[in-house]
Design an enzyme around this catalytic site. Sequence first.
Site, PDB file in Angstrom:
ATOM      1  N   ARG A  55      54.632  48.200  17.900  1.00 23.04           N
ATOM      2  CA  ARG A  55      54.494  48.636  19.366  1.00 23.04           C
ATOM      3  C   ARG A  55      53.237  49.640  19.494  1.00 23.04           C
ATOM      4  NH1 ARG A  55      59.811  50.061  20.618  1.00 23.04           N
ATOM      5  NH2 ARG A  55      58.988  52.156  20.552  1.00 23.04           N
ATOM      6  N   TYR A 108      44.374  45.470  44.768  1.00 29.36           N
ATOM      7  CA  TYR A 108      45.134  44.243  44.420  1.00 29.36           C
ATOM      8  C   TYR A 108      46.555  44.362  44.770  1.00 29.36           C
ATOM      9  CZ  TYR A 108      46.871  40.772  40.920  1.00 29.36           C
ATOM     10  OH  TYR A 108      47.749  39.791  40.160  1.00 29.36           O
ATOM     11  N   LYS A 205      41.008  38.542  33.204  1.00 27.16           N
ATOM     12  CA  LYS A 205      39.922  37.856  34.157  1.00 27.16           C
ATOM     13  C   LYS A 205      38.825  37.568  33.389  1.00 27.16           C
ATOM     14  CE  LYS A 205      43.081  38.356  37.399  1.00 27.16           C
ATOM     15  NZ  LYS A 205      43.119  39.459  38.334  1.00 27.16           N
TER      16      LYS A 205
HETATM   17  C1  PLP Z   1      44.406  39.989  38.586  1.00 29.73           C
HETATM   18  C2  PLP Z   1      43.996  41.398  39.153  1.00 29.73           C
HETATM   19  C3  PLP Z   1      45.051  42.360  38.494  1.00 29.73           C
HETATM   20  C4  PLP Z   1      46.069  42.217  37.461  1.00 29.73           C
HETATM   21  O1  PLP Z   1      45.841  41.587  36.509  1.00 29.73           O
HETATM   22  P1  PLP Z   1      46.912  40.777  35.802  1.00 29.73           P
HETATM   23  O2  PLP Z   1      46.626  40.473  34.431  1.00 29.73           O
HETATM   24  O3  PLP Z   1      47.018  39.386  36.456  1.00 29.73           O
HETATM   25  O4  PLP Z   1      48.202  41.474  35.868  1.00 29.73           O
HETATM   26  C5  PLP Z   1      44.611  43.928  38.912  1.00 29.73           C
HETATM   27  N1  PLP Z   1      43.498  44.292  39.643  1.00 29.73           N
HETATM   28  C6  PLP Z   1      42.799  43.214  40.081  1.00 29.73           C
HETATM   29  C7  PLP Z   1      41.450  43.654  40.847  1.00 29.73           C
HETATM   30  C8  PLP Z   1      42.958  42.044  39.701  1.00 29.73           C
HETATM   31  O5  PLP Z   1      42.386  40.942  40.256  1.00 29.73           O
END
Ligand code: PLP
Length: 390
Positions: A55, A108, A205
Amino acid sequence: MPDDALTDQTKLIASGREKSDKSHMVNPAIERGSTVLFPDYKTFRDRKKPFFYGRMGTPTHRALEQTVCALEGAEHAMLTPSGLAAVIVPILALSKPGSHILVTDNAYDPVRGFCQNLAKQYGIETEFYDPCLNDGIEALIGETTTLILAESPGSLTFEVQDIPAMAKIAHKNKVNLLVDNSWAAGYFFKPLAHGADISIQAATKYPSGHSDAMSGFMATNDSKLADRIERTRRDLGYAISADEAALVHRGLRSMAARLPVHMSNGLALAQWLEQRQEVAKVLHPALSSHPQHDLWKRDFSGATGLFAVLLAPVREEQLERFFNRLELFGMGYSWGGYESLCIPTEPVYYRTACPWQEEGQLLRIHAGLEDVKDLQADLDRAFAAMTDGA
Ligand SMILES: *Cc1c(COP(=O)(O)O)cnc(C)c1O
Protein backbone atom coordinates in the site's frame (compact mmCIF):
# COMPACT_ATOMS: atom_id res chain seq x y z
CA MET A 1 17.00 11.88 -12.73
CA PRO A 2 17.20 13.89 -15.95
CA ASP A 3 18.68 17.35 -15.58
CA ASP A 4 16.60 20.49 -15.50
CA ALA A 5 17.94 21.81 -18.77
CA LEU A 6 15.88 19.25 -20.68
CA THR A 7 12.53 20.30 -22.09
CA ASP A 8 9.33 18.74 -20.80
CA GLN A 9 9.02 16.71 -23.99
CA THR A 10 12.35 15.03 -23.26
CA LYS A 11 11.77 14.77 -19.50
CA LEU A 12 8.61 12.74 -20.11
CA ILE A 13 10.75 10.22 -21.97
CA ALA A 14 13.86 10.27 -19.79
CA SER A 15 12.36 10.38 -16.28
CA GLY A 16 11.37 7.53 -14.01
CA ARG A 17 13.59 4.85 -15.50
CA GLU A 18 16.96 4.70 -13.83
CA LYS A 19 19.79 3.30 -15.93
CA SER A 20 20.62 0.96 -13.05
CA ASP A 21 17.17 -0.64 -13.24
CA LYS A 22 17.94 -4.30 -12.74
CA SER A 23 15.53 -5.51 -15.40
CA HIS A 24 17.45 -3.76 -18.23
CA MET A 25 14.11 -3.38 -19.95
CA VAL A 26 13.24 0.07 -21.27
CA ASN A 27 10.39 0.27 -18.78
CA PRO A 28 10.48 -0.12 -15.00
CA ALA A 29 9.29 -3.57 -13.96
CA ILE A 30 5.69 -3.91 -12.85
CA GLU A 31 6.10 -5.01 -9.24
CA ARG A 32 2.71 -6.08 -7.96
CA GLY A 33 2.20 -7.15 -4.43
CA SER A 34 1.39 -6.74 -0.80
CA THR A 35 4.14 -8.43 1.25
CA VAL A 36 7.75 -7.31 1.11
CA LEU A 37 10.19 -9.73 2.73
CA PHE A 38 12.78 -8.38 5.14
CA PRO A 39 16.22 -10.03 5.07
CA ASP A 40 16.76 -10.19 8.84
CA TYR A 41 15.37 -9.30 12.26
CA LYS A 42 17.17 -5.98 12.61
CA THR A 43 16.03 -4.65 9.24
CA PHE A 44 12.48 -5.62 10.18
CA ARG A 45 12.71 -3.84 13.56
CA ASP A 46 14.25 -0.69 12.03
CA ARG A 47 11.90 -0.71 9.08
CA LYS A 48 14.94 0.51 7.19
CA LYS A 49 13.73 -0.45 3.79
CA PRO A 50 12.47 1.90 1.13
CA PHE A 51 9.65 -0.54 0.45
CA PHE A 52 7.89 -2.39 3.21
CA TYR A 53 4.26 -2.91 2.26
CA GLY A 54 2.34 -2.80 -1.03
CA ARG A 55 0.00 0.00 0.00
CA MET A 56 2.96 2.34 0.54
CA GLY A 57 4.06 1.75 -3.04
CA THR A 58 6.59 -0.30 -4.96
CA PRO A 59 9.45 0.68 -7.32
CA THR A 60 6.79 0.87 -10.09
CA HIS A 61 5.03 3.65 -8.17
CA ARG A 62 8.26 5.49 -7.31
CA ALA A 63 9.21 5.53 -11.00
CA LEU A 64 5.89 7.16 -11.97
CA GLU A 65 6.22 9.67 -9.12
CA GLN A 66 9.62 10.70 -10.50
CA THR A 67 8.12 11.42 -13.91
CA VAL A 68 5.27 13.40 -12.31
CA CYS A 69 7.88 15.47 -10.41
CA ALA A 70 9.70 16.16 -13.67
CA LEU A 71 6.44 17.18 -15.37
CA GLU A 72 5.11 19.44 -12.61
CA GLY A 73 8.51 20.87 -11.61
CA ALA A 74 7.95 19.41 -8.14
CA GLU A 75 10.10 17.94 -5.40
CA HIS A 76 7.37 15.57 -4.25
CA ALA A 77 4.64 13.70 -6.10
CA MET A 78 2.04 11.28 -4.73
CA LEU A 79 -0.47 9.03 -6.43
CA THR A 80 -4.13 8.34 -5.75
CA PRO A 81 -6.58 5.83 -7.26
CA SER A 82 -8.60 8.59 -8.98
CA GLY A 83 -8.47 12.27 -9.81
CA LEU A 84 -11.24 12.94 -7.31
CA ALA A 85 -9.14 11.37 -4.55
CA ALA A 86 -6.23 13.63 -5.53
CA VAL A 87 -8.43 16.67 -4.78
CA ILE A 88 -9.92 15.23 -1.58
CA VAL A 89 -6.68 14.09 0.09
CA PRO A 90 -5.04 17.56 0.29
CA ILE A 91 -8.32 19.14 1.44
CA LEU A 92 -8.58 16.65 4.29
CA ALA A 93 -4.85 16.93 5.05
CA LEU A 94 -5.08 20.70 5.51
CA SER A 95 -8.41 21.00 7.32
CA LYS A 96 -10.02 20.01 10.60
CA PRO A 97 -13.46 20.48 12.15
CA GLY A 98 -14.17 24.22 12.10
CA SER A 99 -11.99 24.91 9.06
CA HIS A 100 -13.29 27.13 6.28
CA ILE A 101 -12.26 26.36 2.71
CA LEU A 102 -12.74 28.39 -0.48
CA VAL A 103 -13.68 26.35 -3.54
CA THR A 104 -14.15 27.73 -7.04
CA ASP A 105 -17.78 27.66 -8.20
CA ASN A 106 -16.83 25.84 -11.42
CA ALA A 107 -14.97 23.03 -9.63
CA TYR A 108 -15.37 19.49 -10.96
CA ASP A 109 -18.84 18.57 -9.74
CA PRO A 110 -17.95 15.51 -7.61
CA VAL A 111 -15.56 17.82 -5.68
CA ARG A 112 -18.59 19.99 -4.90
CA GLY A 113 -20.38 16.81 -3.80
CA PHE A 114 -17.52 15.96 -1.43
CA CYS A 115 -17.61 19.48 0.04
CA GLN A 116 -21.35 19.41 0.55
CA ASN A 117 -21.45 15.91 2.01
CA LEU A 118 -18.42 14.30 3.62
CA ALA A 119 -16.45 17.50 4.32
CA LYS A 120 -19.52 19.09 5.87
CA GLN A 121 -20.21 15.99 7.94
CA TYR A 122 -16.73 16.32 9.45
CA GLY A 123 -17.15 20.02 10.23
CA ILE A 124 -15.32 21.57 7.26
CA GLU A 125 -17.27 24.53 5.92
CA THR A 126 -17.02 25.24 2.18
CA GLU A 127 -17.62 28.63 0.63
CA PHE A 128 -17.89 28.56 -3.15
CA TYR A 129 -16.45 31.62 -4.89
CA ASP A 130 -16.80 33.25 -8.30
CA PRO A 131 -13.94 31.86 -10.46
CA CYS A 132 -13.33 35.38 -11.79
CA LEU A 133 -12.66 36.94 -8.36
CA ASN A 134 -8.88 36.55 -8.68
CA ASP A 135 -7.26 38.81 -6.02
CA GLY A 136 -10.75 39.78 -4.81
CA ILE A 137 -10.61 36.40 -3.04
CA GLU A 138 -8.84 38.17 -0.15
CA ALA A 139 -12.18 39.53 1.14
CA LEU A 140 -13.41 35.94 1.65
CA ILE A 141 -10.44 34.75 3.69
CA GLY A 142 -11.24 34.53 7.39
CA GLU A 143 -9.59 33.39 10.64
CA THR A 144 -10.40 29.73 10.02
CA THR A 145 -9.68 29.60 6.27
CA THR A 146 -7.09 26.93 5.50
CA LEU A 147 -7.05 26.67 1.74
CA ILE A 148 -8.25 27.89 -1.62
CA LEU A 149 -9.05 25.39 -4.34
CA ALA A 150 -8.72 26.76 -7.87
CA GLU A 151 -9.38 24.98 -11.14
CA SER A 152 -8.22 26.69 -14.29
CA PRO A 153 -9.78 26.57 -16.79
CA GLY A 154 -12.74 25.38 -14.72
CA SER A 155 -15.01 22.44 -15.44
CA LEU A 156 -17.76 22.85 -18.07
CA THR A 157 -17.48 26.64 -18.45
CA PHE A 158 -13.71 27.13 -18.86
CA GLU A 159 -13.07 30.37 -16.93
CA VAL A 160 -9.33 30.99 -16.55
CA GLN A 161 -8.17 32.12 -13.10
CA ASP A 162 -5.32 34.50 -12.25
CA ILE A 163 -3.26 31.92 -10.33
CA PRO A 164 -0.20 34.19 -9.69
CA ALA A 165 -2.46 36.89 -8.19
CA MET A 166 -4.32 34.33 -6.08
CA ALA A 167 -1.03 32.78 -4.91
CA LYS A 168 0.19 36.18 -3.65
CA ILE A 169 -3.03 36.65 -1.66
CA ALA A 170 -2.89 33.09 -0.34
CA HIS A 171 0.68 33.45 0.90
CA LYS A 172 0.08 36.86 2.43
CA ASN A 173 -2.82 35.36 4.41
CA LYS A 174 -1.02 32.08 5.20
CA VAL A 175 -3.48 29.81 3.43
CA ASN A 176 -2.57 27.17 0.86
CA LEU A 177 -3.48 27.44 -2.81
CA LEU A 178 -4.39 24.16 -4.51
CA VAL A 179 -4.83 24.09 -8.28
CA ASP A 180 -6.65 21.38 -10.18
CA ASN A 181 -4.40 21.31 -13.25
CA SER A 182 -6.17 18.51 -15.15
CA TRP A 183 -7.08 20.58 -18.23
CA ALA A 184 -3.47 21.59 -18.92
CA ALA A 185 -2.22 18.05 -18.09
CA GLY A 186 0.69 19.56 -16.15
CA TYR A 187 2.19 20.31 -19.54
CA PHE A 188 0.73 23.61 -20.73
CA PHE A 189 0.51 25.17 -17.26
CA LYS A 190 2.80 24.94 -14.22
CA PRO A 191 0.88 25.90 -11.06
CA LEU A 192 3.90 25.47 -8.75
CA ALA A 193 6.04 27.81 -10.87
CA HIS A 194 3.17 30.32 -10.70
CA GLY A 195 3.10 30.27 -6.89
CA ALA A 196 0.56 27.53 -6.09
CA ASP A 197 1.36 25.20 -3.20
CA ILE A 198 -0.13 22.01 -4.63
CA SER A 199 -0.83 20.99 -8.20
CA ILE A 200 -3.44 18.29 -8.69
CA GLN A 201 -4.28 16.25 -11.77
CA ALA A 202 -6.84 13.71 -12.81
CA ALA A 203 -4.23 11.43 -14.40
CA THR A 204 -7.22 9.51 -15.72
CA LYS A 205 -7.38 12.17 -18.46
CA TYR A 206 -4.39 13.12 -20.67
CA PRO A 207 -1.60 11.36 -18.72
CA SER A 208 -3.30 7.99 -19.09
CA GLY A 209 -4.47 9.13 -22.52
CA HIS A 210 -6.27 5.97 -23.62
CA SER A 211 -9.44 5.86 -21.48
CA ASP A 212 -8.23 2.63 -19.92
CA ALA A 213 -6.88 3.66 -16.50
CA MET A 214 -7.76 5.86 -13.54
CA SER A 215 -5.50 7.69 -11.13
CA GLY A 216 -4.60 11.06 -9.69
CA PHE A 217 -1.41 13.07 -9.07
CA MET A 218 -0.63 15.44 -6.21
CA ALA A 219 2.59 17.48 -6.55
CA THR A 220 4.28 20.03 -4.29
CA ASN A 221 7.65 21.58 -3.50
CA ASP A 222 6.90 21.93 0.21
CA SER A 223 8.18 18.91 2.13
CA LYS A 224 5.99 19.63 5.18
CA LEU A 225 2.92 19.73 2.96
CA ALA A 226 4.06 16.57 1.22
CA ASP A 227 4.34 14.79 4.59
CA ARG A 228 0.82 15.81 5.59
CA ILE A 229 -0.62 14.78 2.25
CA GLU A 230 1.18 11.43 2.26
CA ARG A 231 0.08 10.82 5.88
CA THR A 232 -3.55 11.50 4.90
CA ARG A 233 -3.32 9.33 1.79
CA ARG A 234 -2.12 6.47 3.98
CA ASP A 235 -4.71 7.09 6.69
CA LEU A 236 -7.43 6.87 4.07
CA GLY A 237 -5.96 3.67 2.68
CA TYR A 238 -5.75 5.09 -0.86
CA ALA A 239 -3.35 3.09 -2.98
CA ILE A 240 -3.10 2.48 -6.70
CA SER A 241 -2.13 -0.85 -8.21
CA ALA A 242 1.25 -1.30 -9.86
CA ASP A 243 -0.55 -2.22 -13.09
CA GLU A 244 -2.48 1.05 -13.06
CA ALA A 245 0.70 3.01 -12.28
CA ALA A 246 2.50 1.35 -15.19
CA LEU A 247 -0.39 2.10 -17.58
CA VAL A 248 -0.42 5.76 -16.58
CA HIS A 249 3.37 5.92 -16.88
CA ARG A 250 3.14 4.44 -20.37
CA GLY A 251 0.58 7.09 -21.26
CA LEU A 252 2.90 9.88 -20.07
CA ARG A 253 5.66 8.70 -22.42
CA SER A 254 3.66 9.78 -25.47
CA MET A 255 1.79 12.71 -23.92
CA ALA A 256 4.02 15.43 -25.38
CA ALA A 257 3.42 13.96 -28.85
CA ARG A 258 -0.34 13.64 -28.35
CA LEU A 259 -1.14 17.03 -26.82
CA PRO A 260 -0.27 19.19 -29.86
CA VAL A 261 -2.72 17.13 -31.94
CA HIS A 262 -5.47 17.56 -29.31
CA MET A 263 -4.62 21.28 -29.33
CA SER A 264 -4.74 21.77 -33.10
CA ASN A 265 -7.86 19.61 -33.54
CA GLY A 266 -9.59 21.41 -30.67
CA LEU A 267 -8.71 24.86 -31.99
CA ALA A 268 -9.70 24.00 -35.56
CA LEU A 269 -13.07 22.70 -34.36
CA ALA A 270 -13.57 25.70 -32.04
CA GLN A 271 -12.87 28.17 -34.87
CA TRP A 272 -15.09 26.25 -37.27
CA LEU A 273 -17.91 26.03 -34.71
CA GLU A 274 -17.67 29.77 -34.00
CA GLN A 275 -18.76 30.39 -37.61
CA ARG A 276 -21.76 28.03 -37.51
CA GLN A 277 -25.23 29.52 -37.32
CA GLU A 278 -26.32 26.70 -34.96
CA VAL A 279 -23.74 27.97 -32.41
CA ALA A 280 -24.22 31.01 -30.17
CA LYS A 281 -20.80 30.96 -28.51
CA VAL A 282 -17.65 28.87 -28.18
CA LEU A 283 -15.88 28.79 -24.79
CA HIS A 284 -12.24 27.99 -25.56
CA PRO A 285 -9.42 29.84 -23.72
CA ALA A 286 -7.23 29.99 -26.85
CA LEU A 287 -9.87 31.91 -28.86
CA SER A 288 -9.50 35.69 -28.73
CA SER A 289 -13.26 35.85 -28.00
CA HIS A 290 -12.72 34.09 -24.64
CA PRO A 291 -13.21 36.55 -21.72
CA GLN A 292 -9.92 35.53 -20.04
CA HIS A 293 -7.96 34.91 -23.23
CA ASP A 294 -5.22 37.34 -22.10
CA LEU A 295 -4.70 35.48 -18.80
CA TRP A 296 -4.49 32.20 -20.70
CA LYS A 297 -1.97 33.70 -23.11
CA ARG A 298 0.14 35.06 -20.27
CA ASP A 299 0.29 31.87 -18.17
CA PHE A 300 -0.28 28.86 -20.47
CA SER A 301 2.00 27.55 -23.19
CA GLY A 302 -0.77 25.76 -25.09
CA ALA A 303 -4.28 24.36 -25.01
CA THR A 304 -5.58 20.82 -24.79
CA GLY A 305 -8.62 19.50 -26.66
CA LEU A 306 -11.43 20.21 -24.19
CA PHE A 307 -13.83 23.14 -24.64
CA ALA A 308 -17.51 24.07 -24.65
CA VAL A 309 -20.03 25.19 -27.21
CA LEU A 310 -23.23 27.08 -26.45
CA LEU A 311 -25.88 26.22 -29.00
CA ALA A 312 -28.43 28.67 -30.32
CA PRO A 313 -31.87 27.74 -28.91
CA VAL A 314 -33.03 24.26 -30.01
CA ARG A 315 -35.81 21.92 -28.97
CA GLU A 316 -35.16 18.68 -27.10
CA GLU A 317 -36.00 16.48 -30.11
CA GLN A 318 -33.52 18.43 -32.24
CA LEU A 319 -30.80 17.77 -29.67
CA GLU A 320 -31.73 14.11 -29.71
CA ARG A 321 -31.34 14.04 -33.52
CA PHE A 322 -27.96 15.82 -33.20
CA PHE A 323 -26.51 13.36 -30.70
CA ASN A 324 -27.92 10.26 -32.33
CA ARG A 325 -26.42 11.29 -35.68
CA LEU A 326 -22.85 11.59 -34.33
CA GLU A 327 -20.66 8.65 -35.27
CA LEU A 328 -17.09 9.61 -34.42
CA PHE A 329 -17.91 11.66 -31.32
CA GLY A 330 -18.86 9.32 -28.50
CA MET A 331 -21.21 10.30 -25.71
CA GLY A 332 -19.65 9.58 -22.33
CA TYR A 333 -17.98 11.05 -19.27
CA SER A 334 -14.29 11.76 -18.80
CA TRP A 335 -11.94 13.00 -21.55
CA GLY A 336 -8.24 13.06 -22.41
CA GLY A 337 -8.30 9.78 -24.33
CA TYR A 338 -7.41 9.39 -28.00
CA GLU A 339 -11.08 9.53 -29.04
CA SER A 340 -13.43 12.46 -29.51
CA LEU A 341 -16.38 12.97 -27.19
CA CYS A 342 -19.38 15.27 -27.06
CA ILE A 343 -21.92 15.54 -24.22
CA PRO A 344 -24.62 17.99 -23.17
CA THR A 345 -23.81 19.69 -19.83
CA GLU A 346 -25.93 21.66 -17.35
CA PRO A 347 -23.79 24.09 -15.32
CA VAL A 348 -26.99 25.77 -14.10
CA TYR A 349 -27.36 22.91 -11.58
CA TYR A 350 -23.81 23.16 -10.27
CA ARG A 351 -23.43 26.83 -9.42
CA THR A 352 -24.18 28.60 -6.16
CA ALA A 353 -21.81 31.62 -5.97
CA CYS A 354 -22.45 32.92 -9.49
CA PRO A 355 -25.47 31.33 -11.22
CA TRP A 356 -24.99 30.28 -14.86
CA GLN A 357 -26.99 32.84 -16.85
CA GLU A 358 -26.57 31.67 -20.45
CA GLU A 359 -29.67 30.49 -22.28
CA GLY A 360 -29.29 27.54 -24.61
CA GLN A 361 -27.78 24.09 -24.41
CA LEU A 362 -24.12 23.87 -23.50
CA LEU A 363 -22.07 21.04 -25.04
CA ARG A 364 -18.67 19.84 -23.89
CA ILE A 365 -16.42 18.69 -26.70
CA HIS A 366 -13.24 16.68 -26.39
CA ALA A 367 -11.21 16.79 -29.60
CA GLY A 368 -9.46 13.45 -29.98
CA LEU A 369 -6.67 12.39 -32.32
CA GLU A 370 -8.80 11.65 -35.41
CA ASP A 371 -8.34 13.65 -38.62
CA VAL A 372 -10.07 16.96 -37.94
CA LYS A 373 -11.74 16.90 -41.38
CA ASP A 374 -13.56 13.73 -40.40
CA LEU A 375 -14.59 15.30 -37.10
CA GLN A 376 -15.97 18.37 -38.87
CA ALA A 377 -17.87 16.18 -41.33
CA ASP A 378 -19.36 14.25 -38.38
CA LEU A 379 -20.54 17.47 -36.70
CA ASP A 380 -21.76 18.80 -40.03
CA ARG A 381 -24.01 15.74 -40.51
CA ALA A 382 -25.28 16.03 -36.93
CA PHE A 383 -26.14 19.72 -37.41
CA ALA A 384 -27.96 18.83 -40.62
CA ALA A 385 -29.97 16.18 -38.76
CA MET A 386 -30.67 18.69 -35.99
CA THR A 387 -32.03 21.41 -38.28
CA ASP A 388 -33.65 19.07 -40.80
CA GLY A 389 -37.31 20.17 -40.96
CA ALA A 390 -36.65 22.09 -37.71
C1 PLP B 1 -12.22 14.09 -14.22
C2 PLP B 1 -11.77 15.17 -13.30
C3 PLP B 1 -11.43 14.90 -11.98
C4 PLP B 1 -11.62 13.54 -11.37
O1 PLP B 1 -10.88 12.54 -11.97
P1 PLP B 1 -11.35 11.01 -11.82
O2 PLP B 1 -10.14 10.25 -12.15
O3 PLP B 1 -12.49 10.82 -12.76
O4 PLP B 1 -11.77 10.82 -10.39
C5 PLP B 1 -10.97 15.92 -11.19
N1 PLP B 1 -10.85 17.17 -11.68
C6 PLP B 1 -11.17 17.48 -12.94
C7 PLP B 1 -11.01 18.87 -13.42
C8 PLP B 1 -11.65 16.49 -13.80
O5 PLP B 1 -12.00 16.81 -15.04
